[in-house]
Design a protein around this motif. Structure first.
Motif, short mmCIF file in Angstrom:
data_model
loop_
_atom_site.label_atom_id
_atom_site.label_comp_id
_atom_site.label_asym_id
_atom_site.label_seq_id
_atom_site.Cartn_x
_atom_site.Cartn_y
_atom_site.Cartn_z
N ILE A 90 0.87 -1.18 0.00
CA ILE A 90 0.00 0.00 0.00
C ILE A 90 0.91 1.23 0.00
O ILE A 90 1.62 1.49 0.97
CB ILE A 90 -0.93 0.01 1.22
N ARG A 91 0.90 1.95 -1.10
CA ARG A 91 1.83 3.06 -1.27
C ARG A 91 1.26 4.37 -0.70
O ARG A 91 0.07 4.49 -0.47
CB ARG A 91 2.17 3.24 -2.75
N GLY A 92 2.15 5.33 -0.53
CA GLY A 92 1.73 6.68 -0.16
C GLY A 92 2.13 7.07 1.24
O GLY A 92 2.10 6.26 2.16
N GLN A 93 2.52 8.34 1.38
CA GLN A 93 2.93 8.87 2.68
C GLN A 93 1.79 8.78 3.70
O GLN A 93 2.03 8.55 4.89
CB GLN A 93 3.38 10.33 2.51
N ASN A 94 0.57 8.94 3.22
CA ASN A 94 -0.59 8.90 4.14
C ASN A 94 -0.88 7.48 4.63
O ASN A 94 -1.65 7.31 5.59
CB ASN A 94 -1.83 9.47 3.45
N ASN A 95 -0.29 6.48 3.97
CA ASN A 95 -0.55 5.08 4.33
C ASN A 95 0.63 4.42 5.05
O ASN A 95 0.64 3.19 5.19
CB ASN A 95 -0.90 4.27 3.08
N VAL A 96 1.58 5.23 5.48
CA VAL A 96 2.79 4.67 6.10
C VAL A 96 2.43 3.81 7.32
O VAL A 96 2.87 2.67 7.44
CB VAL A 96 3.78 5.78 6.49
N GLU A 97 1.64 4.36 8.23
CA GLU A 97 1.30 3.63 9.46
C GLU A 97 0.55 2.34 9.13
O GLU A 97 0.80 1.29 9.73
CB GLU A 97 0.47 4.51 10.38
N LYS A 98 -0.37 2.42 8.18
CA LYS A 98 -1.13 1.23 7.80
C LYS A 98 -0.22 0.17 7.22
O LYS A 98 -0.33 -1.02 7.56
CB LYS A 98 -2.21 1.62 6.78
N MET A 99 0.71 0.58 6.35
CA MET A 99 1.63 -0.38 5.73
C MET A 99 2.57 -0.99 6.77
O MET A 99 2.83 -2.20 6.77
CB MET A 99 2.43 0.32 4.62
N ILE A 100 3.06 -0.17 7.66
CA ILE A 100 3.95 -0.68 8.72
C ILE A 100 3.20 -1.69 9.59
O ILE A 100 3.74 -2.74 9.94
CB ILE A 100 4.51 0.48 9.56
#
Length: 333
Positions: free
Chosen positions: A40-50
Motif C-alpha cells: 500500500i503506497r503513499g505517505q498517508n498510508n505509512v502507518e497502515k503499511m507498517i
C-alpha cells in the motif's frame, strides 16, 4: 555454531516480499521460506503499511522462536546508519525514521538498506561465493525501470559516510546529456533505465519514419512500446532494435569500465528484468570495457580484463535474502 535466523523484507512498489533466512555458517545462508503481500503506497498510508508488515513479522515470531533480527530493503535514498528513509519514490515515502518505527512495533533489532545494495549482497552469498569462495570484489547492476547497483569490496558491501555510495545508475555518461529523474543530467539511468530508454525510442519513432518491424509489432500504437517488444524485434533480426540494444550495451560498458578501473572486480553481475535481453547488449558491454580499460596494454597481459567474469542472475528474492543476511551480520554474528 548456533543457528542464526532472521526475517528479510523487500518493500517494493507493487508487492512486499518476505523470507526466512538461516545462517549455516558465516559464508552460507539459506532461504527457508518466502511469501508476498500487496504494498500500500503513499505517505498517508505509512502507518497502515507498517502495521501490515508488523502483523506478518509477529505471525512468524509465534511460529519461529529462532527468528532474532529483521532486515528491510527499500528502493530509494536512505541513510543506512540511522535507518532513515530520505526519499523512496516507488512507495512514495519520504523523511521517515523507518528503523525506529519498526523497532517500536516489535522487539527485533532492525536494519534497513537500499534494495539494490541488498540484492547485491544476496547474490554475492547465494550465487557467487557458493561456487567461487575466493571472490572478494564484485560489481552488481540491477537493470529495470531504473538502474541500481551495489559494490562488494574486500568481501563487504561498500558504504560511504551516510548513504550507500554506490548509486551506479547516477554515474554520468554524457556531461550535457538527458535530464534524469534525480535532477542531474546525463546519468546512466537517463539512457538505459527502461523508462527513459523506451521513451527515447518512442520519440524517435514518432519523429521520423524508420525501417523497423516495431511499427508492425506495435500495430502502430507506439505508446505501448516496452523492452519486451524491443527484445522480440531483436530476436527477429530487426536491425534498428539490435542497434538500440548495442547502444544500451555501450553506455553500460562505459560505466563498467570506470568501475573496473576503480575496483578491479572479479565479477560483474547483471540482474533485473532487462538483464533477460543480455545476449543483445552484453557482448557490446564487454567489448566497450576492453576498449576503455588501459587499451595501451594488450588484453592478454592485463590482469583486470583477463580475470573478469560476467554473470546474469535471474530471480526475484535476492533483495529478501540480502536483507536477512545483513540483519544476521549486523546483530547475530
Amino acid at each position: 555454531m548456533k543457528t542464526k535466523v532472521a526475517i528479510g523484507i523487500d518493500i517494493g512498489g507493487t508487492e512486499t516480499k518476505f523470507g526466512i533466512i538461516k545462517c549455516v555458517d558465516e559464508n552460507n545462508f539459506v532461504l527457508e521460506d518466502s511469501w508476498t503481500m500487496k504494498t500500500i503506497r503513499g505517505q498517508n498510508n505509512v502507518e497502515k503499511m507498517i502495521d501490515l508488515i508488523v502483523e506478518q513479522v509477529k505471525r512468524i515470531n509465534k511460529l519461529r522462536k529462532d527468528v532474532k533480527a529483521c532486515g528491510i530493503a527499500i528502493a530509494g535514498l536512505l541513510d543506512f546508519y540511522s535507518g532513515y528513509v530520505i526519499y523512496a519514490p516507488n512507495i512514495m515515502w519520504e523523511n521517515l525514521s523507518i528503523k525506529s518505527l519498526f523497532e517500536k512495533k516489535f522487539s527485533l533489532p532492525t536494519v534497513i538498506d537500499n534494495d539494490a545494495n541488498l540484492a547485491t549482497l544476496g547474490i554475492y552469498y547465494a550465487k557467487i561465493k557458493t561456487k567461487y569462495p575466493y571472490v572478494q570484489n564484485m560489481v552488481c547492476f540491477t537493470l529495470g525501470t531504473g538502474i541500481g547497483g551495489g559494490v562488494i569490496y574486500k568481501g563487504e558491501l561498500l558504504y560511504g559516510r551516510a548513504f550507500s555510495a554506490t548509486e551506479l545508475g547516477h554515474i554520468v555518461v554524457e556531461t550535457e546529456g538527458n535530464a534524469c529523474g534525480c535532477g542531474n543530467r546525463g546519468c546512466l539511468e537517463s539512457y538505459i533505465g527502461a523508462r527513459w530508454f523506451i521513451h527515447n525510442i518512442i520519440r524517435e519513432l514518432k519523429s521520423r519514419k524508420i525501417k523497423t518491424i516495431l511499427y508492425r509489432l506495435l500495430k502502430n500504437n507506439l505508446d505501448s512500446m516496452d523492452t519486451k517488444i524491443l527484445y522480440e524485434a531483436a530476436k527477429r533480426g530487426d536491425e534498428y532494435s539490435l542497434e538500440k540494444w548495442r547502444m544500451y550495451g555501450k553506455y553500460l560498458g562505459v560505466v563498467v569500465s570506470n568501475l573496473v578501473n576503480i575496483f578491479a572486480p572479479e565479477f560483474v553481475v547483471l540482474t533485473g528484468g532487462v538483464a533477460n535481453a543480455h545476449k543483445f547488449f552484453l557482448p557490446t558491454t564487454i567489448q566497450e570495457v576492453k576498449n576503455r580499460v588501459w587499451p595501451v596494454i594488450k588484453e592478454s597481459k592485463h590482469p583486470f580484463l583477463r580475470n573478469i567474469k560476467y554473470k546474469v542472475v535471474k530471480g526475484q528474492h535476492y533483495g529478501v535474502i540480502g536483507a536477512g543476511i545483513l540483519a544476521i551480520k549486523s546483530f547475530l554474528l
